[in-house]
Design a protein around this motif. Structure first.
Motif, PDB file in Angstrom:
ATOM      1  N   PHE A 215       0.832  -1.201   0.000  1.00 16.02           N
ATOM      2  CA  PHE A 215       0.000   0.000   0.000  1.00 16.02           C
ATOM      3  C   PHE A 215       0.870   1.255   0.000  1.00 16.02           C
ATOM      4  O   PHE A 215       0.660   2.168  -0.810  1.00 16.02           O
ATOM      5  CB  PHE A 215      -0.927  -0.004   1.218  1.00 16.02           C
ATOM      6  N   PHE A 216       1.854   1.314   0.891  1.00 13.89           N
ATOM      7  CA  PHE A 216       2.712   2.493   0.938  1.00 13.89           C
ATOM      8  C   PHE A 216       3.639   2.557  -0.273  1.00 13.89           C
ATOM      9  O   PHE A 216       4.034   3.650  -0.707  1.00 13.89           O
ATOM     10  CB  PHE A 216       3.524   2.491   2.239  1.00 13.89           C
ATOM     11  N   TYR A 217       3.962   1.413  -0.844  1.00  9.34           N
ATOM     12  CA  TYR A 217       4.756   1.367  -2.071  1.00  9.34           C
ATOM     13  C   TYR A 217       3.981   2.040  -3.206  1.00  9.34           C
ATOM     14  O   TYR A 217       4.522   2.891  -3.934  1.00  9.34           O
ATOM     15  CB  TYR A 217       5.069  -0.085  -2.414  1.00  9.34           C
ATOM     16  N   CYS A 218       2.705   1.668  -3.345  1.00  8.20           N
ATOM     17  CA  CYS A 218       1.868   2.295  -4.375  1.00  8.20           C
ATOM     18  C   CYS A 218       1.595   3.761  -4.054  1.00  8.20           C
ATOM     19  O   CYS A 218       1.527   4.601  -4.956  1.00  8.20           O
ATOM     20  CB  CYS A 218       0.543   1.544  -4.496  1.00  8.20           C
ATOM     21  N   LEU A 219       1.426   4.065  -2.787  1.00  4.50           N
ATOM     22  CA  LEU A 219       1.189   5.448  -2.382  1.00  4.50           C
ATOM     23  C   LEU A 219       2.356   6.340  -2.805  1.00  4.50           C
ATOM     24  O   LEU A 219       2.160   7.453  -3.305  1.00  4.50           O
ATOM     25  CB  LEU A 219       0.980   5.520  -0.874  1.00  4.50           C
ATOM     26  N   ALA A 220       3.564   5.824  -2.611  1.00  2.00           N
ATOM     27  CA  ALA A 220       4.746   6.603  -2.976  1.00  2.00           C
ATOM     28  C   ALA A 220       4.852   6.804  -4.484  1.00  2.00           C
ATOM     29  O   ALA A 220       5.166   7.907  -4.964  1.00  2.00           O
ATOM     30  CB  ALA A 220       5.998   5.917  -2.444  1.00  2.00           C
ATOM     31  N   LEU A 221       4.589   5.760  -5.272  1.00  2.00           N
ATOM     32  CA  LEU A 221       4.769   5.832  -6.723  1.00  2.00           C
ATOM     33  C   LEU A 221       3.603   6.504  -7.444  1.00  2.00           C
ATOM     34  O   LEU A 221       3.811   7.223  -8.422  1.00  2.00           O
ATOM     35  CB  LEU A 221       4.984   4.429  -7.292  1.00  2.00           C
ATOM     36  N   ASP A 222       2.368   6.255  -6.970  1.00  2.00           N
ATOM     37  CA  ASP A 222       1.194   6.733  -7.704  1.00  2.00           C
ATOM     38  C   ASP A 222       0.646   8.062  -7.203  1.00  2.00           C
ATOM     39  O   ASP A 222      -0.047   8.752  -7.950  1.00  2.00           O
ATOM     40  CB  ASP A 222       0.079   5.677  -7.642  1.00  2.00           C
TER      41      ASP A 222
END
Length: 461
Positions: A215-222
Motif C-alpha cells: 500500500f505504501f509502495y503504491c502510495l509513494a509511486l502513484d
C-alpha cells in the motif's frame, strides 16, 4: 455385580428411555444448559447447590438439593463451577470417594495455573475418579442445538472405566467423544477453547505486513511521485485505485506461497534421499497453514473482483472517458481500433475470470463440509492439480496485463519496479521449479522416495 459395573451398563446405549441419575454441582449457565440437554436425552438430573430453593431457570424436571445430598444420589458428579470455588469440595471428599467426578471448567488465559484444573481437582479429591470433559462445548450450543461447530468433546482421565462412562453420556447427548488419554492431557484440553485461530496467526500477520508494504509502495509511486514531479493531485487513488492494485498482488503472492513449501519439501527430500527425516520446523509450520494462506488469498481476489466491477462508475474513469471522446470530436478524428490492444485486453480479462473461477472452486473444496464428502484422490486433484492451474492462470493474467511495463522506462519511478513486477517473483519461481520437478528424471526418484525408497537407508536410522 459392583456399583461401577452397574453404572457402566446403565449408561451403555439401550432402548430404554430412562437413564440413571447424574448430579451437577453448579446452577450457572452451563450447568443449567447441560442439565436441560441431559433431561431431554432421558437422564434424571439432580443439582447440588448452596441454595436449595428452586429457581425458574432450573429445568422443571430437575431436583435441587444440597451438595452432600445431591452427591449421594448419583455416581457421576459434574462440577460446573470455576476452579477458585473448588475448596467447598474438600469436606465432601468422603462422599465423593469412588465416584466419577467430571471437571468441565475453563480458565481465563492460557496456562493460568501450574497444573490443570482437573489435576488440581484430583489432588483435592484423591479418592475420586476425575475425568476432564465438556469444556469445549458452549452453553449456547447446548441450549440452541447449534452443535455443528462444537460437536466434538475432548475427554481424558486416568480411570478407563470412568472415562468410558463419561463418553457414553457424550454419545447419548448426540456429541462425539474423543479420547485424549490420561489426565495429563487436561492442560492441553483446557487451553484449546482459549486459542484464538491458532493456525491463522502467521497467515494474518504476514498478510497485514505485505498489505501495508505494498500500500505504501503504491502510495509513494502513484500519489507522492505524481504530486512532486507532475504536480497532479491523485490523492483520491487511496480509496479504490491503490486497493485495487494491492488486492490482486496480494492474492497472487499468497497463492504462490501456498504452493512454495510443497516444492521446497520436494527439493529437501530429493537432497536427503529419504522421507523419514523431519522437515525444518519453519517449513512444517508453513505447510500446516497453507489452507489459511489460500483462503486469505481468495479473499483478496474477491475484493479485486468487486473493485474492478465498480471501476466504470468512478468519477475519474468517467472523466477520462469523456475527455477522450471530446478530444476526438475537437480534432475531428476517430482513433482506429487497435486489435493488438483489444486482444491483450480481452485475454487478460478472460484469464482473470477463469483464474478467479478456479480460485473459488479450490476455496470451496477447502470447506470441511465439502472436503469430508470427497475421497483423498479427489481432494488432492482439486487442491494440487487445479490449484496449479489456478496459479498458472492468475500469473498469466498478471503477465498479460502488466508485461508491457517491464521494458517501459516510465514504469520505473524513482528507479523502483512496478508493483506488478514484484508480484510475479514468487509465483514464477514456484512454477519454474514445479516445471523442473515434473521432468521424468526428477519425478521418478521423488515418487520412489515418497513411497519409502531411501538412497542411504543407514543414515535414516
Amino acid at each position: 455385580m459392583n456399583t461401577n459395573s452397574a453404572n457402566l451398563m446403565a449408561l451403555a446405549p439401550n432402548t430404554s428411555n430412562k437413564r440413571e441419575t447424574v448430579c451437577i454441582f453448579g446452577t450457572g449457565d452451563f450447568g443449567r444448559a447441560l442439565g436441560h440437554k441431559m433431561i431431554q436425552c432421558g437422564y434424571s438430573v439432580v443439582y447440588g447447590s448452596r441454595s436449595t430453593q428452586i429457581s425458574n431457570l432450573i429445568p422443571k424436571d430437575a431436583e435441587v438439593l444440597s451438595h452432600a445430598e445431591a452427591a449421594q444420589r448419583a455416581v457421576i458428579i459434574i462440577i460446573a463451577i470455576q476452579r477458585q470455588h473448588y475448596n467447598f469440595l474438600t469436606p465432601l471428599a468422603e462422599i465423593l470417594h469412588g465416584k466419577v467426578v467430571v471437571d468441565i471448567s475453563n480458565n481465563l488465559k492460557l496456562n493460568q495455573y501450574p497444573e490443570s484444573n482437573a489435576e488440581y481437582l484430583a489432588q483435592l479429591l484423591p479418592g475420586a475418579r476425575v475425568v476432564k470433559a465438556f469444556n469445549t462445548v458452549s452453553a449456547w450450543a447446548l441450549q440452541s442445538g447449534a452443535l455443528d461447530a462444537s460437536r466434538q468433546v475432548l475427554v481424558c482421565g486416568d480411570d478407563m472405566e470412568a472415562k468410558q462412562m463419561v463418553m457414553n453420556i457424550v454419545h447419548a447427548l448426540g456429541l462425539t467423544p474423543l479420547d485424549q488419554g490420561s489426565l495429563l492431557a487436561a492442560q492441553e484440553i483446557e487451553n484449546y477453547p482459549l486459542q484464538l485461530f491458532p493456525m491463522w496467526k502467521f497467515p494474518v500477520f504476514l498478510s497485514l505486513g505485505l498489505t501495508a508494504f505494498f500500500f505504501f509502495y503504491c502510495l509513494a509511486l502513484d500519489v507522492i511521485y505524481t504530486y512532486v514531479y507532475e504536480n497532479n493531485n491523485f490523492s483520491f487513488f487511496i480509496a479504490i485505485t491503490i486497493p485495487n492494485r494491492v488486492c490482486p498482488v496480494m492474492a497472487l503472492i499468497l497463492l504462490g506461497l501456498v504452493y512454495l513449501p510443497g516444492v521446497l519439501a520436494a527439493i529437501i527430500q530429493l537432497y536427503r534421499g529419504t522421507k523419514y527425516h523431519r522437515f525444518p520446523d519453519w517449513l512444517d509450520k508453513w505447510m500446516l497453514c497453507r489452507k489459511q494462506l489460500g483462503l486469505i488469498a481468495l479473499a483478496f481476489a474477491s475484493l479485486h473482483a468487486v473493485f474492478t466491477l465498480v471501476s466504470p462508475i468512478r468519477s475519474f474513469v468517467r472523466w477520462r472517458t469523456s475527455k477522450g471522446i471530446i478530444s476526438q470530436a475537437l480534432n475531428n478524428k476517430t482513433e482506429p481500433l487497435d486489435t493488438t490492444n483489444a486482444w491483450l485486453s480481452d485475454s487478460y480479462l478472460a484469464l482473470g475470470i477463469l483464474g478467479f473461477f478456479f480460485f473459488v472452486l479450490v476455496g470451496i473444496t477447502s470447506l470441511p463440509s465439502v472436503s469430508n464428502s470427497v475421497n483423498w484422490r479427489e481432494f488432492r486433484f482439486v487442491q494440487s492439480k487445479l490449484g496449479y492451474v489456478t496459479l498458472i492462470l492468475c500469473t498469466a493474467h498478471t503477465l498479460v496485463y502488466g508485461g508491457k511495463w517491464f521494458l517501459s522506462p516510465s514504469a520505473y519511478r524513482w528507479y523502483l519496479p512496478n508493483i506488478y513486477m514484484l508480484s510475479l517473483v514468487v509465483p514464477c519461481t514456484v512454477l519454474v521449479v514445479k516445471f523442473v520437478l515434473i521432468f521424468p528424471c526428477v519425478d521418478k526418484p521423488l515418487t520412489q522416495i515418497r513411497q519409502g525408497w531411501e538412497r542411504n537407508p543407514k543414515s535414516s536410522e
